[in-house]
Design a protein around this motif. Sequence first.
Motif, mmCIF file in Angstrom:
data_model
loop_
_atom_site.group_PDB
_atom_site.id
_atom_site.type_symbol
_atom_site.label_atom_id
_atom_site.label_comp_id
_atom_site.label_asym_id
_atom_site.label_seq_id
_atom_site.Cartn_x
_atom_site.Cartn_y
_atom_site.Cartn_z
ATOM 1 N N LYS A 109 8.744 80.575 -7.599
ATOM 2 C CA LYS A 109 9.231 79.355 -6.775
ATOM 3 C C LYS A 109 10.841 79.509 -6.239
ATOM 4 O O LYS A 109 11.248 78.821 -5.574
ATOM 5 C CB LYS A 109 9.152 78.193 -7.212
ATOM 6 N N ASN A 110 11.322 80.689 -6.812
ATOM 7 C CA ASN A 110 12.806 81.076 -6.422
ATOM 8 C C ASN A 110 13.523 80.190 -6.859
ATOM 9 O O ASN A 110 14.692 79.675 -6.263
ATOM 10 C CB ASN A 110 12.753 81.416 -5.046
ATOM 11 N N LYS A 111 13.324 79.325 -7.848
ATOM 12 C CA LYS A 111 14.238 78.512 -8.549
ATOM 13 C C LYS A 111 15.130 79.285 -9.745
ATOM 14 O O LYS A 111 15.833 78.287 -10.269
ATOM 15 C CB LYS A 111 13.439 77.327 -9.329
ATOM 16 N N SER A 112 14.899 80.468 -10.166
ATOM 17 C CA SER A 112 15.758 81.097 -11.061
ATOM 18 C C SER A 112 15.286 82.579 -10.764
ATOM 19 O O SER A 112 14.439 83.058 -10.227
ATOM 20 C CB SER A 112 14.822 80.705 -12.524
ATOM 21 N N GLU A 113 16.411 83.256 -10.890
ATOM 22 C CA GLU A 113 16.327 84.651 -10.915
ATOM 23 C C GLU A 113 16.801 85.393 -12.483
ATOM 24 O O GLU A 113 17.383 86.296 -12.464
ATOM 25 C CB GLU A 113 17.725 85.233 -10.019
ATOM 26 N N SER A 114 16.190 84.593 -13.229
ATOM 27 C CA SER A 114 16.492 84.882 -14.748
ATOM 28 C C SER A 114 15.511 86.263 -15.015
ATOM 29 O O SER A 114 15.843 87.027 -16.126
ATOM 30 C CB SER A 114 16.534 83.980 -15.936
ATOM 31 N N TYR A 115 14.756 86.461 -14.050
ATOM 32 C CA TYR A 115 13.726 87.799 -14.215
ATOM 33 C C TYR A 115 14.533 88.977 -13.883
ATOM 34 O O TYR A 115 14.259 89.994 -14.739
ATOM 35 C CB TYR A 115 12.646 87.767 -13.133
ATOM 36 N N MET A 116 15.676 88.934 -13.136
ATOM 37 C CA MET A 116 16.740 90.155 -13.389
ATOM 38 C C MET A 116 17.237 90.901 -14.519
ATOM 39 O O MET A 116 17.228 92.068 -14.711
ATOM 40 C CB MET A 116 17.962 89.787 -12.489
ATOM 41 N N LYS A 117 17.244 90.130 -15.663
ATOM 42 C CA LYS A 117 17.557 90.555 -17.072
ATOM 43 C C LYS A 117 16.537 91.151 -17.670
ATOM 44 O O LYS A 117 16.771 91.696 -18.520
ATOM 45 C CB LYS A 117 18.518 89.433 -17.776
ATOM 46 N N ARG A 118 15.343 90.984 -17.242
ATOM 47 C CA ARG A 118 14.153 91.349 -17.657
ATOM 48 C C ARG A 118 13.351 92.704 -16.828
ATOM 49 O O ARG A 118 12.235 92.960 -16.964
ATOM 50 C CB ARG A 118 13.127 90.389 -18.043
ATOM 51 N N ILE A 119 14.111 93.126 -16.019
ATOM 52 C CA ILE A 119 13.473 94.048 -15.044
ATOM 53 C C ILE A 119 12.811 95.272 -15.783
ATOM 54 O O ILE A 119 11.578 95.536 -15.607
ATOM 55 C CB ILE A 119 14.357 94.575 -13.786
ATOM 56 N N PRO A 120 13.316 95.981 -16.750
ATOM 57 C CA PRO A 120 12.716 96.862 -17.453
ATOM 58 C C PRO A 120 11.567 96.674 -18.052
ATOM 59 O O PRO A 120 10.563 97.176 -18.135
ATOM 60 C CB PRO A 120 13.899 97.396 -18.582
ATOM 61 N N GLN A 121 11.458 95.319 -18.894
ATOM 62 C CA GLN A 121 10.396 94.911 -19.456
ATOM 63 C C GLN A 121 9.376 94.543 -18.613
ATOM 64 O O GLN A 121 8.179 94.837 -18.608
ATOM 65 C CB GLN A 121 10.978 93.589 -20.232
ATOM 66 N N ILE A 122 9.730 93.728 -17.311
ATOM 67 C CA ILE A 122 8.764 93.406 -16.404
ATOM 68 C C ILE A 122 8.073 94.824 -15.944
ATOM 69 O O ILE A 122 6.806 95.100 -15.568
ATOM 70 C CB ILE A 122 9.328 92.705 -15.124
ATOM 71 N N ALA A 123 8.799 95.668 -15.535
ATOM 72 C CA ALA A 123 8.263 96.924 -15.071
ATOM 73 C C ALA A 123 7.177 97.743 -15.945
ATOM 74 O O ALA A 123 6.242 98.064 -15.439
ATOM 75 C CB ALA A 123 9.327 98.132 -14.560
ATOM 76 N N ASP A 124 7.663 97.588 -17.202
ATOM 77 C CA ASP A 124 6.976 98.107 -18.389
ATOM 78 C C ASP A 124 5.408 97.449 -18.302
ATOM 79 O O ASP A 124 4.441 98.036 -18.339
ATOM 80 C CB ASP A 124 7.303 98.096 -19.538
ATOM 81 N N VAL A 125 5.536 95.999 -18.153
ATOM 82 C CA VAL A 125 4.226 95.256 -18.145
ATOM 83 C C VAL A 125 3.463 95.482 -16.919
ATOM 84 O O VAL A 125 2.220 95.265 -17.144
ATOM 85 C CB VAL A 125 4.761 93.809 -18.549
ATOM 86 N N LEU A 126 4.020 95.631 -15.933
ATOM 87 C CA LEU A 126 3.366 95.824 -14.654
ATOM 88 C C LEU A 126 2.956 97.549 -14.412
ATOM 89 O O LEU A 126 2.670 97.686 -13.325
ATOM 90 C CB LEU A 126 4.133 95.236 -13.516
#
Length: 109
Positions: free
Chosen positions: A37-54
């Motif tokens: 919902k674009n209420k948080s950009e805290s995903y930016m600190k998890r980009i490597p982990q998100i990339a791995d999961v995806l």
Amino acid sequence: MDVCSRIFELVDKKYVEQQSFAAALGVSPTMVSAWRKNKSESYMKRIPQIADVLNTSAEYLLTGEEKTPVGLSANGREEEFVQLFSQLTPDQQELVLAQLKGIVDAKDK
């Protein structure tokens, strides 16, 4: 397309439920919902982990460009495998990897 849009485009292809994506990352479903919902950009600190999961690269998530590493040439079969594999759930991916390891181990005997 921005980083968040690329993330959720891949999430929607790979996971039936957003909750499964949250579980794979080890974060709360509420947090993932806030990202969507674009209420948080805290995903930016998890980009490597998100990339791995995806099953993608941080470079793709951040820029939209994915480069083949030097020394790797993907023939049609490898590309097909990667595309199909990335559509599986994490449990299905583990099953496929276990089967592949078994095939390779049997070949070496």
